[in-house]
Design a protein around this motif. Structure first.
Motif, mmCIF file in Angstrom:
data_model
loop_
_atom_site.group_PDB
_atom_site.id
_atom_site.type_symbol
_atom_site.label_atom_id
_atom_site.label_comp_id
_atom_site.label_asym_id
_atom_site.label_seq_id
_atom_site.Cartn_x
_atom_site.Cartn_y
_atom_site.Cartn_z
ATOM 1 N N VAL A 141 1.038 -1.177 -0.088
ATOM 2 C CA VAL A 141 0.293 0.094 0.006
ATOM 3 C C VAL A 141 0.865 1.146 -0.144
ATOM 4 N N ASP A 180 -6.720 2.681 -8.726
ATOM 5 C CA ASP A 180 -6.838 1.112 -8.706
ATOM 6 C C ASP A 180 -6.651 0.671 -10.240
ATOM 7 N N VAL A 197 -8.167 -7.987 -5.001
ATOM 8 C CA VAL A 197 -9.734 -7.953 -4.719
ATOM 9 C C VAL A 197 -10.621 -8.586 -5.774
ATOM 10 N N ALA A 215 -16.067 -7.954 -2.905
ATOM 11 C CA ALA A 215 -15.819 -6.498 -2.465
ATOM 12 C C ALA A 215 -16.505 -5.542 -2.823
ATOM 13 N N ARG A 218 -11.282 -3.005 0.192
ATOM 14 C CA ARG A 218 -10.209 -3.720 0.905
ATOM 15 C C ARG A 218 -10.385 -4.961 0.421
#
Length: 264
Positions: free
Chosen positions: A3, A12, A66, A114, A260
């Motif tokens: 991160v 993203d 994710v 997610a 997340r």
């Protein structure tokens, strides 16, 4: 997954994955998963079968990518790229069905769904189609009102989702041409899909750092970017995704998922 430090501009990278079906293989999902931070996994209505869905979720979980539900029309033959005039109640139930199916495989893989991103013709329809946009929003709220939704900036879908209390994430497309109105050039038109990795990477840096993209007529269009999509079925998808990621990093833009990573 690393991160970026606090205060660093981040974005993203997402890709449509899990779209193979039976003996037909579409794209190199394993290689793309080494590059992106979010995987829009097909849910079996427009593409993907149970074995493909489970494998894709497992591979994503192994890499810390994710998983999001890529929901679409019930249109295997047309790959979900044909508009379907489905009743809103039926569409809500179709979306719920798809999220639930993917959630089963995600949980088995040790992760969870997610976020939600509509696919293909449904994605484009709910830019302006009020009833269908509301139907998709209703499905997400019924399933889990904490799930973010990914969509086109300025769309009715994101507007209604925000009004309904859902977290909205605006998306830009690395390998698609834009109209002066900020919508995507239809795939049936020449030049709708871009293929030059260097050009695509430069466009993505401009979108991420300046919030703008050049439209097909040469005009400059403002874009709100929380995530950039690189289509997994575009020829040269892996090279394009790598070029985009490397160019963003070189420009000082951090790469991180907007949702997340969820665990089962």
């Amino acid at each position: 997954m690393a991160v970026p430090p606090p205060g660093t501009a981040t974005i993203d990278l997402n890709s449509d994955l899990g779209e193979s079906f039976g003996r037909w293989t579409l794209g190199d999902d394993d290689a793309v998963l080494e590059v992106v931070t979010s995987a829009n996994v097909a849910c079996g209505f427009h593409a993907g079968d149970p074995t493909v869905l489970r494998r894709t979720c497992e591979r994503a979980a192994e890499r810390g990518v994710v998983v999001g539900a890529q929901v679409g029309y019930r249109d295997l033959a047309g790959f979900g790229r044909r508009f379907v005039d489905v009743e809103p109640t039926d569409l809500t139930n179709d979306v719920l069905y798809q999220i639930g199916a993917l959630e089963a495989f995600a949980r088995v893989a040790g992760t969870r769904v997610a976020y939600v991103k509509p696919h293909g013709a449904l994605y484009n329809a709910i830019v302006a189609h009020e009833a269908q946009a509301a139907a998709v929003v209703a499905a997400v709220r019924l399933w889990d009102p904490s799930l973010p939704v990914l969509g086109l900036p300025g769309s009715r879908f994101l507007d209604l989702a925000g009004r309904a209390g859902l977290r909205t994430v605006a998306e830009a497309f690395a390998d698609r041409a834009y109209t002066p109105a900020g919508t995507l050039v239809p795939r049936r038109e020449p030049g709708a899909v871009l293929h030059d990795a260097g050009e695509i990477a430069r466009r993505c840096v401009r979108m991420a750092t300046a919030g703008e993209v050049e439209a097909v007529d040469g005009s400059v269009v403002a874009v709100d970017v929380g995530s950039v999509c690189v289509h997994g079925d575009t020829p040269g998808a892996v090279a394009i995704a790598r070029a985009v990621r490397e160019a963003l990093a070189a420009a000082g833009v951090g790469i991180a998922p907007f949702a997340r990573p969820a665990t089962g």
